[in-house]
Enzyme design. Structure first.
Site, short mmCIF file in Angstrom:
data_model
loop_
_atom_site.label_atom_id
_atom_site.label_comp_id
_atom_site.label_asym_id
_atom_site.label_seq_id
_atom_site.Cartn_x
_atom_site.Cartn_y
_atom_site.Cartn_z
N ASP A 208 16.00 -21.57 11.04
CA ASP A 208 14.60 -21.16 11.07
C ASP A 208 13.80 -22.06 12.02
O ASP A 208 13.97 -23.28 12.01
CB ASP A 208 14.02 -21.28 9.65
CG ASP A 208 12.61 -20.76 9.55
OD1 ASP A 208 12.43 -19.54 9.63
OD2 ASP A 208 11.67 -21.57 9.39
N GLU A 260 16.73 -19.29 15.57
CA GLU A 260 15.50 -18.53 15.73
C GLU A 260 14.63 -19.33 16.69
O GLU A 260 14.28 -20.46 16.40
CB GLU A 260 14.76 -18.37 14.39
CG GLU A 260 13.56 -17.46 14.55
CD GLU A 260 12.36 -17.81 13.70
OE1 GLU A 260 11.49 -16.95 13.53
OE2 GLU A 260 12.24 -18.96 13.23
C1 NOJ Z 1 10.21 -18.06 10.65
C2 NOJ Z 1 10.56 -17.18 9.50
O1 NOJ Z 1 11.30 -16.08 9.95
C3 NOJ Z 1 9.26 -16.78 8.84
O2 NOJ Z 1 9.42 -15.76 7.90
C4 NOJ Z 1 8.68 -18.01 8.24
O3 NOJ Z 1 7.41 -17.69 7.70
C5 NOJ Z 1 8.51 -19.12 9.28
N1 NOJ Z 1 9.65 -19.27 10.14
C6 NOJ Z 1 8.29 -20.43 8.60
O4 NOJ Z 1 9.46 -20.86 7.96
#
Ligand code: NOJ
Length: 549
Positions: A208, A260
């Site tokens: 993440d 990500e």
């Molecule tokens: C990216 C995640 O996909 C999202 O859902 C989340 O709110 C943020 N990062 C914070 O962790």
């Protein structure tokens, strides 16, 4: 056959655990629910799952605020439920990957609570990003950086003596304090967390906010993404990922991680390294804003292919996830609402949406998504053609973005509605009859349920199954080269071939996607799949796979 690692060509299915299937009848999806639907995933034909966070969490950001990385939140079950889900998946040949959230923790994490209690200057505060405020009494935030969820990225704490004190940094909600990755103890802790899940048998991770770990200490601007150190090859972020990669490589089997991260070419090249994380999401592919903008789509494809050439990292294709309005709705709108996962206030007002058109286009886009070399991700419900739900009553909105923007932005709840499995009315067998689900389901979703689509050979579900089966059967759909074909305006056309010697005798397939309004000629050959009926021409908003050799 080739020796390509499994993840380099896999189709992953993203499970948002709250919304996939409810095993204990409380209206919220859980691990037992996932176990009960594994056969569905096998039937669909995916290779692996990615489960969004189910670790212990106060659920301020629906699990992306973790207070114990090595336990399951009671909302989703127990570690025993996890183990049995994992075993059930492995028995069926499905790989299991989980979310890892290294940028921040929950403010209820014991280490953050200790940092608050220990006061300024303590080693405990060094684990997070604490700073003194500006102004005579430290009453102003250290910088004017904004949170990605709206509002300031700094929150002031009350010190153990009861006085207002230091500020801590949070890229997201105030309940999600950022770790200080400059501190070796944070890396050591995450080595432990990685091992905990690798020991249990997970096949990989989705990292993440993978581009946000390192912040520029002196940054004073407004853009929260600017403080990241990205271009320096010696940036501590590369050491972090190399260290975590070593942990993964010390396990048998091909364990993997997908980052990500946002980004243009400059950002991607600065973060993707062959000895670091294995994959990264190609978000530009989902971000093209106008349906007929073939140029942007082609550039997104080229970028990923160029990255493959220069870093050896396979592309990873995605059109939908839990942060983005669903593609059926985006493609049915004149202006797509895709883009950053938190829509900005500057976005145009939601345009009128034509869901019939959006569905037709989403069917077409699936033929692009599943015909490009590398890995692909499908977000739960995408295979059912679910639209975004944009009319949730305001009092039911749960995304922290809604409150943090002072009710300016509704947030991401609309793409997180519980899945319809069968039956004529909510909860559509997601939960037992009579249960209220954590977000309400629309009353007209019966025809979109799994049971309704299973019996219809022309349904979105049947199309996805067909495409996934073809992708398994034809290596040229998942590996090899992409050769652009001369194409009329507003179309995408490429030939897919395996690399020389890779799969001798494999079919050569042309992929055509008509984003314009005029039908175009198709090459002669066998139509393997099309998103709508075709003859020797391809109508508007339609795609086809044509076997030419
Ligand atoms: C990216 C995640 O996909 C999202 O859902 C989340 O709110 C943020 N990062 C914070 O962790």
């Amino acid at each position: 056959m080739t020796n390509a690692p499994w993840w380099s060509q896999a189709v992953f299915y993203q499970i948002y655990p709250r919304s996939f299937a409810d095993g204990n009848g409380d209206g919220t999806g859980d691990l037992a629910g996932i176990s009960s639907r594994l056969d569905y995933l096998v039937e669909l034909g995916v290779d692996a799952i990615w489960i969004s966070p189910f670790q212990r969490s106060p659920q301020v950001d629906h699990g992306y605020d973790i207070s114990d990385h090595c336990d399951v939140d009671p909302l989703f079950g127990t570690l025993a439920d996890f183990d049995s889900m994992l075993a059930g998946a492995h028995e069926r040949g499905l790989r299991v990957t989980i979310d890892m959230v290294p940028n921040h923790s929950s403010d209820q994490h014991p280490w953050f609570q200790r940092a608050l209690a220990s006061g300024p200057g303590s080693p405990e505060r060094e684990l997070y990003v604490f700073r003194d405020g500006l102004g005579e009494h430290g009453e102003l935030p250290p910088t004017n950086v904004a949170s990605l969820f709206g509002g300031p990225a700094w929150t002031r704490v009350t010190e153990p003596d009861g006085q207002p004190g230091q500020w801590y940094f949070h890229l997201f909600a105030a309940q999600q304090p950022d770790w200080n990755w400059g501190n070796e103890a944070v890396l050591e802790e995450f080595r432990r967390v990685f091992r905990f899940w690798l020991d249990r048998g997970v096949d990989g991770f989705r990292i993440d906010a993978g581009d946000a770990l390192i912040k520029h200490p002196a940054y004073r601007g407004d853009d929260p993404l600017m403080p990241l150190i990205r271009k320096d090859p010696n940036s501590p972020v590369h050491r972090i990922y190399r260290e975590l990669r070593k942990v993964m490589d010390s396990y048998p089997g091909e364990r993997m991680a997908v980052l990500e991260m946002g980004g243009d070419r400059e950002v991607l090249t600065s973060l993707v390294r062959p000895d670091e994380m294995h994959l990264y999401f190609n978000f530009p592919f989902m971000h093209s804003r106008e349906w007929d903008d073939d140029k942007t789509l082609a550039e997104a494809i080229d970028l990923a292919l160029w990255m493959r050439g220069s870093t050896g990292t396979p592309p990873t294709w995605v059109t939908d996830n839990h942060d983005t309005p669903r593609s059926v709705t985006r493609y049915g709108s004149h202006v797509q609402l895709a883009g950053d996962y938190v829509p900005t206030t500057g976005d145009p007002a939601p345009p009128t949406t034509d869901l019939t058109l959006g569905t037709r286009r989403a069917r077409a886009m699936a033929l692009a998504l599943l015909s490009l070399p590398g890995a692909a991700y499908i977000y739960n419900g995408q295979e059912l053609g679910l639209p975004n739900v944009d009319d949730l009553p305001e009092e039911l909105l749960q995304d922290p973005v809604w409150e943090r923007t002072g009710h300016q932005e509704r947030g991401r709840d609309g793409c997180r509605i519980p899945l319809p499995w069968g039956g004529a009315e909510p909860p559509y067998e997601f939960s037992p009859t009579g249960t209220s689900t954590w977000l309400p389901q629309p009353t007209d979703w019966a025809p979109r349920s799994v049971a309704a689509q299973r019996g219809d050979p022309d349904s979105m579900l049947a199309r996805y199954r067909h495409l996934l089966a073809l992708r398994r059967a034809h290596p040229a759909l998942r590996t090899g080269a992409v050769t652009w074909l001369p194409r009329p305006p507003h179309t995408i056309g490429y030939e897919r071939t395996c690399f020389a010697g890779e799969h001798p005798g494999a079919a050569v397939i042309e992929v055509w996607l008509n984003l314009g309004t005029t039908p175009i000629a198709l090459p002669s050959g066998e139509i393997l799949a099309s998103s709508a009926p075709v003859t020797d021409t391809l109508p508007a908003d339609t795609a086809a796979w044509v076997r030419t050799r």
